[in-house]
Write an enzyme that holds these catalytic residues in place. Structure first.
Site, PDB file in Angstrom:
ATOM      1  N   PRO A  12       0.584  -0.997   0.049  1.00  0.00           N
ATOM      2  CG  PRO A  12       0.006  -1.103   2.165  1.00  0.00           C
ATOM      3  CD  PRO A  12       0.832  -1.853   1.159  1.00  0.00           C
ATOM      4  CD  GLN A  67      -2.571  -0.072   5.258  1.00  0.00           C
ATOM      5  OE1 GLN A  67      -2.561   1.057   4.941  1.00  0.00           O
ATOM      6  NE2 GLN A  67      -1.620  -0.912   5.447  1.00  0.00           N
ATOM      7  CB  CYS A  97       0.883   4.581   8.968  1.00  0.00           C
ATOM      8  SG  CYS A  97       1.293   6.436   8.425  1.00  0.00           S
ATOM      9  CE  LYS A 137       3.076  -2.539   4.288  1.00  0.00           C
ATOM     10  NZ  LYS A 137       3.516  -1.182   4.683  1.00  0.00           N
ATOM     11  CG  ASN A 195       7.394  -3.918   2.868  1.00  0.00           C
ATOM     12  OD1 ASN A 195       7.249  -2.907   3.814  1.00  0.00           O
ATOM     13  ND2 ASN A 195       7.432  -3.623   1.681  1.00  0.00           N
ATOM     14  N   GLY A 196      10.450  -4.173   2.443  1.00  0.00           N
ATOM     15  CA  GLY A 196      11.391  -3.269   2.715  1.00  0.00           C
ATOM     16  C   GLY A 196      12.538  -3.351   1.697  1.00  0.00           C
ATOM     17  CG  ASP A 197      15.202  -1.035   1.664  1.00  0.00           C
ATOM     18  OD1 ASP A 197      14.252  -0.078   1.393  1.00  0.00           O
ATOM     19  OD2 ASP A 197      15.989  -0.940   2.598  1.00  0.00           O
ATOM     20  N   GLY A 218       7.233  -2.163  -2.540  1.00  0.00           N
ATOM     21  CA  GLY A 218       6.566  -0.832  -2.685  1.00  0.00           C
ATOM     22  C   GLY A 218       6.961   0.221  -3.480  1.00  0.00           C
ATOM     23  NE  ARG A 219      10.620   3.081  -0.243  1.00  0.00           N
ATOM     24  CZ  ARG A 219      11.639   3.240   0.740  1.00  0.00           C
ATOM     25  NH1 ARG A 219      12.153   4.544   1.053  1.00  0.00           N
ATOM     26  NH2 ARG A 219      11.858   2.024   1.217  1.00  0.00           N
TER      27      ARG A 219
HETATM   28  C1  LIG Z   1       4.741   7.244  -0.579  1.00  0.00           C
HETATM   29  C2  LIG Z   1       4.598   6.293   0.246  1.00  0.00           C
HETATM   30  C3  LIG Z   1       3.244   5.943   0.869  1.00  0.00           C
HETATM   31  C4  LIG Z   1       3.212   4.954   1.797  1.00  0.00           C
HETATM   32  N1  LIG Z   1       1.718   4.671   2.144  1.00  0.00           N
HETATM   33  C5  LIG Z   1       1.337   3.621   2.832  1.00  0.00           C
HETATM   34  C6  LIG Z   1       0.204   3.164   3.427  1.00  0.00           C
HETATM   35  O1  LIG Z   1      -0.938   3.831   2.913  1.00  0.00           O
HETATM   36  N2  LIG Z   1       0.130   1.974   4.151  1.00  0.00           N
HETATM   37  C7  LIG Z   1       0.992   1.211   4.546  1.00  0.00           C
HETATM   38  O2  LIG Z   1       0.784   0.445   5.429  1.00  0.00           O
HETATM   39  N3  LIG Z   1       2.321   1.766   4.274  1.00  0.00           N
HETATM   40  C8  LIG Z   1       2.743   2.776   3.625  1.00  0.00           C
HETATM   41  N4  LIG Z   1       3.807   3.263   2.980  1.00  0.00           N
HETATM   42  C9  LIG Z   1       4.845   2.142   3.516  1.00  0.00           C
HETATM   43  C10 LIG Z   1       4.880   1.124   2.203  1.00  0.00           C
HETATM   44  O3  LIG Z   1       4.003   0.171   2.045  1.00  0.00           O
HETATM   45  C11 LIG Z   1       6.309  -0.132   2.455  1.00  0.00           C
HETATM   46  O4  LIG Z   1       6.185  -0.395   3.784  1.00  0.00           O
HETATM   47  C12 LIG Z   1       7.669   0.882   2.571  1.00  0.00           C
HETATM   48  O5  LIG Z   1       7.652   1.781   1.522  1.00  0.00           O
HETATM   49  C13 LIG Z   1       8.760  -0.334   2.397  1.00  0.00           C
HETATM   50  O6  LIG Z   1       8.821  -1.040   1.210  1.00  0.00           O
HETATM   51  P1  LIG Z   1       9.595  -0.467  -0.111  1.00  0.00           P
HETATM   52  O7  LIG Z   1      10.854  -0.175   0.401  1.00  0.00           O
HETATM   53  O8  LIG Z   1       9.373  -1.791  -0.894  1.00  0.00           O
HETATM   54  O9  LIG Z   1       9.043   0.698  -0.358  1.00  0.00           O
HETATM   55  C14 LIG Z   1       4.088   4.034   2.264  1.00  0.00           C
HETATM   56  C15 LIG Z   1       5.317   4.435   1.775  1.00  0.00           C
HETATM   57  C16 LIG Z   1       5.369   5.514   1.123  1.00  0.00           C
HETATM   58  C17 LIG Z   1       7.015   5.794   0.462  1.00  0.00           C
END
Ligand SMILES: Cc1cc2nc3c(=O)[nH]c(=O)nc-3n(C[C@H](O)[C@H](O)[C@H](O)COP(=O)(O)O)c2cc1C
Length: 309
Positions: A12, A67, A97, A137, A195-197, A218-219
């Site tokens: 998300p 979510q 969050c 989450k 999750n993460g990176d 995610g990103r």
């Molecule tokens: C711009 C942005 C918005 C996010 N919004 C949510 C969200 O709405 N709900 C949530 O559980 N995590 C949110 N996250 C966290 C991501 O879901 C994820 O846990 C985090 O970016 C790490 O994963 P990644 O390294 O693959 O990005 C957000 C992260 C970013 C950068």
């Protein structure tokens, strides 16, 4: 089951994983489990009109987890019921969050990592309000001194939560440093998605080797909505990226309307064009455009593709 062992999940992302974005991701990996942006239980139950996603239907999307976030037990349960009726495949509770508006001022999101009693009440209420699966989450813990994710997941399992996603950072870390997922011990009672990176197939493999059921990305999806399909071995990066960008814009126009969509699309245009020659000039031009046709033309010129797709 809506999730399998070794599954890739889309994370998300508030302001990003809206319905148009999910449609684009599904062009490359139709059945992939995706999440909505986090939705406030207050805004949903009171059906605030300025937020189109409060009125979304999910039946046509299939595998989508909706979510919710909040600290009010009754409202969280009501919000879950609304989303179940709207066709969600499962309900996810945000327990990670870190932004002050959510975690410290509202007592929701990451705050539930340091208030396990409230977290438990919310999980029990949401699980008993709906017939579809419920997930959470979360992160490793509030800060380095409180890395108690295992305890929270243990409580979640007792409440009937079916799986959890774990981001390998604490709330205090926000998005800094490197995500470090712990190796899972056999006593973890529910499947956990790491999750993460995560960006590459070898990142996915590392997470699965640590005992996780799946990997959540995610990103890495920003400007690359095909990445989940690539990681799952379902597709390769498209040759005609311009056509994907134009399609994404069309979905945004359809969903948000021509008055606001071009402006909302600016960040996507920046991500799609990132690293390409002349992308800085492209971004400057796009940031001045408010008209859908002008934006279509600018995108077509930049990628050298036809507007008509
Ligand atoms: C711009 C942005 C918005 C996010 N919004 C949510 C969200 O709405 N709900 C949530 O559980 N995590 C949110 N996250 C966290 C991501 O879901 C994820 O846990 C985090 O970016 C790490 O994963 P990644 O390294 O693959 O990005 C957000 C992260 C970013 C950068």
């Amino acid at each position: 089951m809506f999730y399998d062992d070794n599954q890739i999940f889309g994370a998300p992302l508030a302001g990003i994983t809206d319905k148009p974005f999910r449609r684009i991701v599904r062009m490359f990996s139709p059945g992939v489990p995706l999440y909505t942006e986090m939705i406030s239980c207050h805004s949903l139950v009171e059906m605030h009109k300025n937020c189109p996603r409060n009125f979304d239907r999910y039946d046509d999307e299939g595998n989508v987890g909706t979510q919710i976030f909040g600290a009010n037990v009754a409202l969280m349960a009501d919000a879950a019921k609304i989303l179940q009726d709207a066709g969600a495949a499962w309900i996810d509770i945000n327990m990670g969050c870190p932004v002050p508006k959510v975690a410290t001022r509202s007592g929701a999101g990451a705050n539930l990592m340091r208030d396990h009693k409230l977290a438990e009440k919310i999980m029990r209420a949401v699980v008993s309000a709906v017939q579809i699966p419920v997930s959470i989450k979360t992160r490793l813990g509030w800060d380095d001194g409180h890395r108690d994710w295992a305890e929270l997941i243990h409580i979640a399992a007792d409440c009937g939560v079916q799986f959890a996603a774990l981001h390998g950072r604490t709330r205090a870390q926000l998005y800094t440093g490197v995500s470090q997922l712990p190796r899972l011990l056999p006593d973890v009672k529910i499947p956990i998605i790491g999750n993460g990176d995560i960006k590459t197939r070898s990142d996915v493999k590392n997470v699965l080797d640590l005992g996780y059921w799946g990997a959540m990305v995610g990103r890495a999806m920003l400007g690359r909505p095909w990445v989940l399909g690539e990681l799952a071995g379902l597709c390769v990066a498209p040759r005609n990226v311009g056509a994907v960008v134009l399609q994404h814009l069309e979905y945004m126009l359809e969903y948000y309307g021509g008055r606001v969509a071009p402006q909302m699309f600016r960040k996507h245009a920046a991500w799609y064009s990132g690293g390409m020659p002349n992308s800085a000039e492209f971004r400057i031009r796009v940031n001045q455009i408010s008209d859908a046709n002008e934006l279509r033309t600018e995108i077509s010129k930049f990628w050298g593709c036809e507007v008509d797709i």
